[in-house]
Design an enzyme around this catalytic site. Structure first.
Site, PDB file in Angstrom:
ATOM      1  N   GLU A 175       9.411  16.615 -25.781  1.00 37.48           N
ATOM      2  CA  GLU A 175       8.793  17.113 -24.544  1.00 37.48           C
ATOM      3  C   GLU A 175       9.395  18.474 -24.163  1.00 37.48           C
ATOM      4  O   GLU A 175       8.724  19.305 -23.564  1.00 37.48           O
ATOM      5  CB  GLU A 175       8.972  16.111 -23.396  1.00 37.48           C
ATOM      6  CG  GLU A 175       8.399  14.711 -23.664  1.00 37.48           C
ATOM      7  CD  GLU A 175       6.883  14.588 -23.467  1.00 37.48           C
ATOM      8  OE1 GLU A 175       6.192  15.620 -23.385  1.00 37.48           O
ATOM      9  OE2 GLU A 175       6.399  13.434 -23.412  1.00 37.48           O
ATOM     10  N   GLU A 209      -4.177  17.096 -11.680  1.00 39.05           N
ATOM     11  CA  GLU A 209      -4.702  17.464 -13.005  1.00 39.05           C
ATOM     12  C   GLU A 209      -6.199  17.788 -13.001  1.00 39.05           C
ATOM     13  O   GLU A 209      -6.992  17.186 -13.709  1.00 39.05           O
ATOM     14  CB  GLU A 209      -4.398  16.372 -14.037  1.00 39.05           C
ATOM     15  CG  GLU A 209      -4.524  16.904 -15.459  1.00 39.05           C
ATOM     16  CD  GLU A 209      -3.994  15.966 -16.523  1.00 39.05           C
ATOM     17  OE1 GLU A 209      -2.848  15.508 -16.400  1.00 39.05           O
ATOM     18  OE2 GLU A 209      -4.731  15.699 -17.464  1.00 39.05           O
ATOM     19  N   ARG A 237       0.811  -1.241   0.000  1.00 36.39           N
ATOM     20  CA  ARG A 237       0.000   0.000   0.000  1.00 36.39           C
ATOM     21  C   ARG A 237       0.834   1.276   0.000  1.00 36.39           C
ATOM     22  O   ARG A 237       0.353   2.349   0.353  1.00 36.39           O
ATOM     23  CB  ARG A 237      -0.967   0.029   1.187  1.00 36.39           C
ATOM     24  CG  ARG A 237      -1.913  -1.157   1.223  1.00 36.39           C
ATOM     25  CD  ARG A 237      -3.115  -0.882   2.092  1.00 36.39           C
ATOM     26  NE  ARG A 237      -3.971  -2.045   2.119  1.00 36.39           N
ATOM     27  CZ  ARG A 237      -3.934  -2.967   3.081  1.00 36.39           C
ATOM     28  NH1 ARG A 237      -3.096  -2.842   4.093  1.00 36.39           N
ATOM     29  NH2 ARG A 237      -4.740  -4.000   3.034  1.00 36.39           N
ATOM     30  N   ARG A 282      -2.623  21.461 -15.137  1.00 36.25           N
ATOM     31  CA  ARG A 282      -1.704  20.365 -15.472  1.00 36.25           C
ATOM     32  C   ARG A 282      -2.057  19.719 -16.813  1.00 36.25           C
ATOM     33  O   ARG A 282      -1.185  19.161 -17.486  1.00 36.25           O
ATOM     34  CB  ARG A 282      -1.684  19.308 -14.348  1.00 36.25           C
ATOM     35  CG  ARG A 282      -0.660  18.215 -14.619  1.00 36.25           C
ATOM     36  CD  ARG A 282      -0.301  17.369 -13.429  1.00 36.25           C
ATOM     37  NE  ARG A 282       0.743  16.417 -13.805  1.00 36.25           N
ATOM     38  CZ  ARG A 282       1.396  15.640 -12.975  1.00 36.25           C
ATOM     39  NH1 ARG A 282       1.125  15.678 -11.689  1.00 36.25           N
ATOM     40  NH2 ARG A 282       2.334  14.817 -13.419  1.00 36.25           N
TER      41      ARG A 282
HETATM   42  P1  NAD Z   1      12.095   4.380 -22.453  1.00 31.29           P
HETATM   43  O1  NAD Z   1      11.976   4.319 -21.007  1.00 31.29           O
HETATM   44  O2  NAD Z   1      11.552   3.257 -23.260  1.00 31.29           O
HETATM   45  O3  NAD Z   1      13.627   4.599 -22.817  1.00 31.29           O
HETATM   46  C1  NAD Z   1      13.976   4.727 -24.167  1.00 31.29           C
HETATM   47  C2  NAD Z   1      15.071   3.729 -24.585  1.00 31.29           C
HETATM   48  O4  NAD Z   1      16.334   4.208 -24.149  1.00 31.29           O
HETATM   49  C3  NAD Z   1      14.918   2.342 -23.982  1.00 31.29           C
HETATM   50  O5  NAD Z   1      15.325   1.387 -24.938  1.00 31.29           O
HETATM   51  C4  NAD Z   1      15.893   2.380 -22.810  1.00 31.29           C
HETATM   52  O6  NAD Z   1      16.328   1.112 -22.426  1.00 31.29           O
HETATM   53  C5  NAD Z   1      16.999   3.200 -23.394  1.00 31.29           C
HETATM   54  N1  NAD Z   1      17.818   3.914 -22.432  1.00 31.29           N
HETATM   55  C6  NAD Z   1      17.405   4.562 -21.334  1.00 31.29           C
HETATM   56  N2  NAD Z   1      18.406   5.233 -20.776  1.00 31.29           N
HETATM   57  C7  NAD Z   1      19.500   4.998 -21.522  1.00 31.29           C
HETATM   58  C8  NAD Z   1      20.840   5.436 -21.456  1.00 31.29           C
HETATM   59  N3  NAD Z   1      21.249   6.303 -20.547  1.00 31.29           N
HETATM   60  N4  NAD Z   1      21.701   4.969 -22.378  1.00 31.29           N
HETATM   61  C9  NAD Z   1      21.281   4.121 -23.344  1.00 31.29           C
HETATM   62  N5  NAD Z   1      20.022   3.708 -23.484  1.00 31.29           N
HETATM   63  C10 NAD Z   1      19.132   4.146 -22.583  1.00 31.29           C
HETATM   64  O7  NAD Z   1      11.387   5.698 -23.036  1.00 31.29           O
HETATM   65  P2  NAD Z   1      11.344   7.203 -22.545  1.00 31.29           P
HETATM   66  O8  NAD Z   1      11.261   8.009 -23.776  1.00 31.29           O
HETATM   67  O9  NAD Z   1      12.385   7.498 -21.545  1.00 31.29           O
HETATM   68  O10 NAD Z   1       9.943   7.278 -21.783  1.00 31.29           O
HETATM   69  C11 NAD Z   1       8.729   7.080 -22.466  1.00 31.29           C
HETATM   70  C12 NAD Z   1       7.695   6.677 -21.457  1.00 31.29           C
HETATM   71  O11 NAD Z   1       7.510   7.721 -20.514  1.00 31.29           O
HETATM   72  C13 NAD Z   1       6.335   6.413 -22.056  1.00 31.29           C
HETATM   73  O12 NAD Z   1       5.809   5.224 -21.537  1.00 31.29           O
HETATM   74  C14 NAD Z   1       5.501   7.596 -21.611  1.00 31.29           C
HETATM   75  O13 NAD Z   1       4.143   7.280 -21.482  1.00 31.29           O
HETATM   76  C15 NAD Z   1       6.132   7.920 -20.303  1.00 31.29           C
HETATM   77  N6  NAD Z   1       5.929   9.310 -19.868  1.00 31.29           N
HETATM   78  C16 NAD Z   1       5.460   9.517 -18.605  1.00 31.29           C
HETATM   79  C17 NAD Z   1       5.293  10.794 -18.142  1.00 31.29           C
HETATM   80  C18 NAD Z   1       4.857  11.025 -16.734  1.00 31.29           C
HETATM   81  O14 NAD Z   1       4.554  12.171 -16.378  1.00 31.29           O
HETATM   82  N7  NAD Z   1       4.851  10.015 -15.894  1.00 31.29           N
HETATM   83  C19 NAD Z   1       5.618  11.888 -18.968  1.00 31.29           C
HETATM   84  C20 NAD Z   1       6.097  11.635 -20.242  1.00 31.29           C
HETATM   85  C21 NAD Z   1       6.248  10.347 -20.688  1.00 31.29           C
HETATM   86  N1  GLY Z   2       3.430  14.419 -18.729  1.00 28.05           N
HETATM   87  C1  GLY Z   2       2.211  15.033 -18.351  1.00 28.05           C
HETATM   88  C2  GLY Z   2       2.070  15.270 -16.887  1.00 28.05           C
HETATM   89  O1  GLY Z   2       2.948  14.920 -16.114  1.00 28.05           O
HETATM   90  O2  GLY Z   2       1.086  15.770 -16.460  1.00 28.05           O
END
Ligand code: NAD
Ligand code: GLY
Length: 359
Positions: A184, A236, A120, A240
């Protein structure tokens, strides 16, 4: 190192941004209620950085277990999440064991959700290793997994204890992933800071060449904007939602094509061009503004055209957007460059025109 604070009604936490932070465990230790940690990473990032982090923690008396997940958006699901719970239980992790997310947004979102659910609620810390995670996903406490019918549909708001963004970790990031993160970053300029937008136009070549100072400024400015917005509206209920510029279309692209076909940042990039084009159709911005957005997106190495999908499929996918209220899709559009607004509903023929012209 620069430290920003995200201040919320019930908590506050630091966002450290700098070089050589991975092994500076003094940044982590104050946030560990007991000297036990579970590091969650993936098959790509773990061989690069897990041992260094674990050794630094163990040298300071923190016992660590680690979980290495398969890599990719396609694994951001229940099955993979359950592997974290399996490892926590097998390793006798307690409620006060701190989960540490070492990876990009996929690892960060899943680790955060696991922390929200485990016994939790266990503490967690974000060590983002992609540009996208450093500028966006590690900050603000949105955690989730995907459902085949919709992106990030199952999740929780659950804040980390700290975010540690080590710019040095970006050295191993593939160019395509760096560009995905820049989507982003562009989003922040478009939604709320015209000066930052102009700075990005001038500095895009330096960012793509991984100039350390330019990257650090981009991460800092992005985190400042995100921290301010989340500080105002954690769950949100209002402002947001603006952080979702490009995401209503982008999430539809990701789910429609199958998770992982387009990177999240690529889908958001094409989505921002669509949002700009829709804003121009409403007469809010000029066609030249749309071209400015398109040029910046292209300069970041990102797609400016969405994939072709029938209008019905777009509508069906966007109906699962988390901003839908009483059946109406709420779009994030541009009143001007540097000022996003929430627009409830768009005329289907306008949407069709925009999608046909930009996919
Ligand atoms: P990801 O986590 O898939 O990473 C991208 C790729 O880079 C992967 O293959 C990973 O293994 C590799 N990688 C990571 N760090 C590395 C490094 N230092 N060196 C070499 N390779 C590396 O993708 P992302 O673009 O980081 O994140 C996308 C995700 O984030 C999506 O699922 C999206 O929905 C989410 N997201 C969440 C929020 C939030 O507010 N929580 C905001 C934006 C995006
Ligand atoms: N990435 C959108 C949010 O954090 O609200």
């Amino acid at each position: 190192m620069i430290t920003l604070d995200l201040i919320l009604p019930d908590t506050r936490y630091p966002i450290h941004i700098g070089h050589g932070l991975l092994e500076q465990v003094d940044l982590l230790l104050p946030h560990l209620p007991i000297p036990k940690a579970a590091i969650v990473s993936n098959e790509t990032v773990a061989p690069l950085y897990l041992d260094r982090l674990q050794a630094a923690l163990e040298a300071r008396g923190v016992s660590c277990l680690s979980v290495v997940l398969p890599d990719g958006e396609a694994h951001k699901d229940w099955r993979t999440l359950n592997r974290i719970f399996d490892a926590l239980l097998s390793g006798n992790a307690e409620r006060k064991t701190t989960l540490i997310a070492l990876g990009g947004g996929v690892i960060g979102d899943m680790t955060g959700f696991a922390a929200a659910c485990y016994q939790r609620g266990a503490p967690f810390i974000q060590i983002p290793t992609t540009l996208l995670a450093q500028v966006d996903s590690s900050v603000g406490g949105k955690t989730a997994i995907n459902h085949p019918q919709g992106k990030n549909m199952i999740g929780a708001f659950y804040q980390p204890q700290a975010v540690i963004a080590d710019m040095d970790l970006l050295a191993t990031l593939p160019d395509r992933e760096l560009s995905a993160g820049l989507a982003e970053v562009i989003k922040y300029g478009l939604l709320g800071d015209a000066d930052f937008l102009a700075w990005l136009e001038a500095n895009m070549p330096a960012l793509r060449a991984r100039d350390g100072a330019a990257l650090q400024y981009a991460v800092k400015r992005s985190c400042e904007m995100k921290a301010a917005i989340v500080g105002e509206d954690e769950k949100e209920n209002g402002v947001r939602a603006l952080l979702n510029l490009g995401h209503t279309f982008g999430h539809a692209i990701e789910a429609g094509l199958g998770y992982g076909a387009w990177l999240h940042g690529e889908a958001v990039a094409a989505g921002m061009v669509l949002a700009a084009a829709a804003s121009a159709q409403l007469g809010w911005i000029a066609p030249e503004d749309v071209e400015r957005v398109r040029r910046l997106v292209a300069a970041a190495g990102l797609p400016t055209q969405a994939p072709k999908m029938p209008l019905e499929q777009w509508l069906q996918l966007m109906a699962h957007d988390k901003k839908v209220e009483s059946g109406t899709i709420r779009f994030i559009l541009l009143r001007k460059l540097g000022q996003a607004v929430i627009q409830p509903g768009l005329d289907a023929s306008l949407l069709d025109r925009v999608l046909r012209a930009n996919s």
